[in-house]
Design an enzyme around this catalytic site. Sequence first.
Site, mmCIF file in Angstrom:
data_model
loop_
_atom_site.group_PDB
_atom_site.id
_atom_site.type_symbol
_atom_site.label_atom_id
_atom_site.label_comp_id
_atom_site.label_asym_id
_atom_site.label_seq_id
_atom_site.Cartn_x
_atom_site.Cartn_y
_atom_site.Cartn_z
ATOM 1 N N THR A 209 -5.365 3.968 6.008
ATOM 2 C CA THR A 209 -5.976 2.850 5.283
ATOM 3 C C THR A 209 -5.036 2.361 4.180
ATOM 4 O O THR A 209 -5.114 1.205 3.777
ATOM 5 C CB THR A 209 -7.330 3.254 4.669
ATOM 6 O OG1 THR A 209 -7.176 4.516 4.017
ATOM 7 C CG2 THR A 209 -8.412 3.358 5.731
ATOM 8 N N LYS B 135 0.542 8.982 -0.005
ATOM 9 C CA LYS B 135 -0.546 9.505 0.832
ATOM 10 C C LYS B 135 -0.515 11.007 0.673
ATOM 11 O O LYS B 135 0.404 11.548 0.060
ATOM 12 C CB LYS B 135 -0.341 9.109 2.298
ATOM 13 C CG LYS B 135 1.085 9.396 2.822
ATOM 14 C CD LYS B 135 1.288 8.963 4.267
ATOM 15 C CE LYS B 135 1.525 7.488 4.448
ATOM 16 N NZ LYS B 135 0.514 6.819 5.222
ATOM 17 N N ARG B 136 -1.524 11.710 1.211
ATOM 18 C CA ARG B 136 -1.465 13.166 1.158
ATOM 19 C C ARG B 136 -0.163 13.650 1.812
ATOM 20 O O ARG B 136 0.337 13.032 2.754
ATOM 21 C CB ARG B 136 -2.676 13.767 1.874
ATOM 22 C CG ARG B 136 -3.963 13.598 1.098
ATOM 23 C CD ARG B 136 -3.868 14.260 -0.268
ATOM 24 N NE ARG B 136 -3.862 15.685 -0.125
ATOM 25 C CZ ARG B 136 -4.916 16.478 -0.346
ATOM 26 N NH1 ARG B 136 -6.047 15.962 -0.779
ATOM 27 N NH2 ARG B 136 -4.832 17.774 -0.169
ATOM 28 N N LYS C 87 -4.015 -1.517 2.627
ATOM 29 C CA LYS C 87 -3.904 -1.925 1.214
ATOM 30 C C LYS C 87 -2.555 -2.571 0.958
ATOM 31 O O LYS C 87 -2.447 -3.596 0.268
ATOM 32 C CB LYS C 87 -4.094 -0.714 0.286
ATOM 33 C CG LYS C 87 -5.502 -0.136 0.333
ATOM 34 C CD LYS C 87 -5.580 1.300 -0.204
ATOM 35 C CE LYS C 87 -6.830 1.985 0.362
ATOM 36 N NZ LYS C 87 -6.809 3.456 0.215
ATOM 37 N N HIS D 146 -12.843 11.437 12.484
ATOM 38 C CA HIS D 146 -11.697 10.910 11.732
ATOM 39 C C HIS D 146 -10.373 11.578 12.061
ATOM 40 O O HIS D 146 -9.371 11.294 11.401
ATOM 41 C CB HIS D 146 -11.930 11.045 10.225
ATOM 42 C CG HIS D 146 -13.045 10.199 9.705
ATOM 43 N ND1 HIS D 146 -12.839 8.957 9.140
ATOM 44 C CD2 HIS D 146 -14.373 10.411 9.673
ATOM 45 C CE1 HIS D 146 -13.996 8.454 8.771
ATOM 46 N NE2 HIS D 146 -14.956 9.315 9.085
ATOM 47 N N LYS E 45 2.393 13.355 8.685
ATOM 48 C CA LYS E 45 2.668 12.058 8.068
ATOM 49 C C LYS E 45 4.176 11.834 7.870
ATOM 50 O O LYS E 45 4.619 10.740 7.561
ATOM 51 C CB LYS E 45 1.933 11.933 6.742
ATOM 52 C CG LYS E 45 0.410 11.914 6.895
ATOM 53 C CD LYS E 45 -0.285 11.910 5.536
ATOM 54 C CE LYS E 45 -1.800 12.050 5.631
ATOM 55 N NZ LYS E 45 -2.483 10.795 6.044
#
Length: 822
Positions: free
Chosen positions: A670, A562-563, A674, A371, A568
């Site tokens: 992911t 998100k985290r 969504k 992952h 990110k």
Amino acid sequence: MSANKPVTPPQLVLEPLPAGGEVLTQDVERYQLYHLGRMQGCPPVYTYQALAWTLRDRLMSDWMNTYFVRDQPGKRRGYYLSLEFLIGRALSNHVLNLGLDAAAREALHSFGQSLETVAELEPDAGLGNGGLGRLAACFMDSCATLNLPVMGYGLHYQYGMFRQHIENGYQIEDPDNWLRDGNPWEVERSEFTCRVPFGGHTEHYYDKAGIPRARWADTSDVLAVPYDMPISGYRNRAVNTLRLWKAAATDEFDLDEFNAGSYSEAVQAKNHAEHISMVLYPNDSSENGKELRLRQQYFLASASLQDAMRQWRAAGNSDLSKFAEHNVFQMNDTHPTIAVAELMRLLLDREGMLWDEAWAVTSRCMAYTNHTLLPEALERWPVTLFERLLPRLLEIIYEINARFLREVSLKWPGDSDRQRRMSLIEEGAVRQVRMAWLAIVGSFSVNGVAALHSRLLQEGLFRDFVELWPEKFNNKTNGVTPRRWVAHANPGMTALITRQIGEDWIADLSQLEKLKPLAGQPAFHAEWRAAKRANKERLTALVKAECGVTFDPEVLFDVQVKRIHEYKRQLLNVLHVIHLYNRIKHGRLEGWADRCVLIGGKAAPGYVMAKRIIKLINNVADVVNSDPAVNGRLKVAFLPNYRVTSMEIIAPATDLSEQISTAGKEASGTGNMKFMMNGAVTIGTYDGANIEILDAVGEDNFFLFGLKAEEVEALRSRYQPLAYIERDPELREVIDLLASGHFNACEPGIFDMILASVTSPHDPWMVLADFRGYVEAQEKVAEAWQDRERWTRMSILNTASSGFFSTDRTMLEYNDDIWKLK
Ligand code: 9L2
């Protein structure tokens, strides 16, 4: 089996209970009074519990029938091994899957309660960090809906993901005691308890046939007690099982201490054992190398494999050479991959198999999913730790490695460099076991989670192994379940879609394609916008309640949840917000579109930079929201305690989905899916599954920007962030304002580390390299937003093109290529 043999219809082991509104009402009443001992007028959480018990009774017959009729005997089964299952709430999900919405509402009506308010009282099962854990939960949902015989194996953490609250802009962590009021969904099955050994030492001997054998002696055993959670399929009467292991001490006291009168000391061992499943490690995409974490991993792997073998035997099997024909284990990242060595141990030491037989079984029933490419997430355990905690497993790993390296040297004679690279043991000051290498060697399938990610894995990290075994490697692009993420989370849009194309899309998401012709119809546009508007009002209320910030549902909702992680690039988002603020302050309002920017996510408690980024977001929000010059043109909020349940409100209300990771770093993502399903348009880099989203929806309906993965790597050695600042006056303005202390007047210096990071030539995330591209893409967003027709069309087309991103498709691919279950 002969083709002409008549098939006897399977006998149900348990008849279903009636499930009309009236009987549910009676049951809820009975549970509340006679089971929970609570009178009318008690706190509504007991009404939630009574309804949960009532529904659980309706699941039970399907659950039993699924297990005893569908899966028995001798049927091939899949097991999903994962340290994380981020399930969220269960009640509304089961109501949806069972089709009991009207009946449940009727039952609650007599208690003066609505389904929504009662459902809110259920705590999230937060047994995961982020995408990896939520993916496991979506997979479980799709397997049940597809009627695939897959059981999830995980840990029954006493404390799940910490709860986050914000004080003076800083993240504070609170323990998540999610089981405080009990968990009506779980069924303890102590009859299937198993023993997991730790410590001790190994002894070697020859058995009666003169074969060398090993025995793991003087171990300190811990009991693994299973707790089962039902996973219902969507209206198909299938209920699969998620089995979570809880650690418990054996009842054996240390007799010497006990007899010496040290009762308390003798009981202390109990405490020690139970620590194993006490708490979820709150790190996403990074390892912390704690001994307790390795204990958790082995505890899960050993208990699950023992249990799978027990089930297989209970179904009437005994020839272990056939074990791999009937069982497949999918390992969720390297976390459970000690399972490779553990299955070898069970087959050799417990079952008396020979090495080659045992290896033939093991390497044909294990499959591994990677992952992440981030080096800090690659698990390595010191050999010394292994020696102390799992001595027998270390011996087995050494033997696997010796045989494996022999194979490598046969293929590449004399290539010692390659042998060193591929060895399961990393040599150096601290010798370490490379868990990813163990997983690859022991598995018949190795996959990444999006096309780009799988390609980068094969060309980079795993290249040596691809040259050896090209057939093992494959891609399985992630997905999300449309039941939770559309049908449950977005009832308004769901009703609208169903009116147009019927309801079959919920279990066959490719049917959303049928919406495409409607993307140009004004009447449909109006309804689409009305549904979005209602969702935005719902989120506006949440933001008001949680952040005290007033959003305006008329304007663009720009969301990144998100985290919190540097890769990110929440920082890039903040820099853009500061840029927008500058534009307002300097009156540069050409092409302006008002927006509400929402950011949410948890930082790992030990990740100092991520926590400082949260502080920056909060401080920027305070300044922007309280500056009268801004005058409602821009609102910024940080939503505390982002979790599954918040996403259920957020995704349906979002217009613009921020997916802005440094290219090559986000394996898949992911959240991006969504949002897309719920009609948000993505602004994103060419990374992870963004690429496949872009492919599906077309570049007219996606705001792409930034360096590509290869460009990021090519730039690394000559990256000069200061040059970007010199060349770009607006970027300079942003950096200057941040450096001036405008956002930290009372706390000088707190953002210096952030400035240092983005201006460093060694910034691995290359935030400033993508600033200009990002700002320009955001300008295109503003332009598109002004044209409501155009935006609505883009929104509809995003939903209509999202069919590929259902985990139903993902699970069918896993099954066709890897699991081969009926
Ligand atoms: O595959 C599910 C998700 C991906 O969508 C994300 O891009 O897995 C996440 C990816 N970042 C992931 N990779 C590794 C981890 N999570 C992780 C989680 C907990 C501990 C260690 C690693």
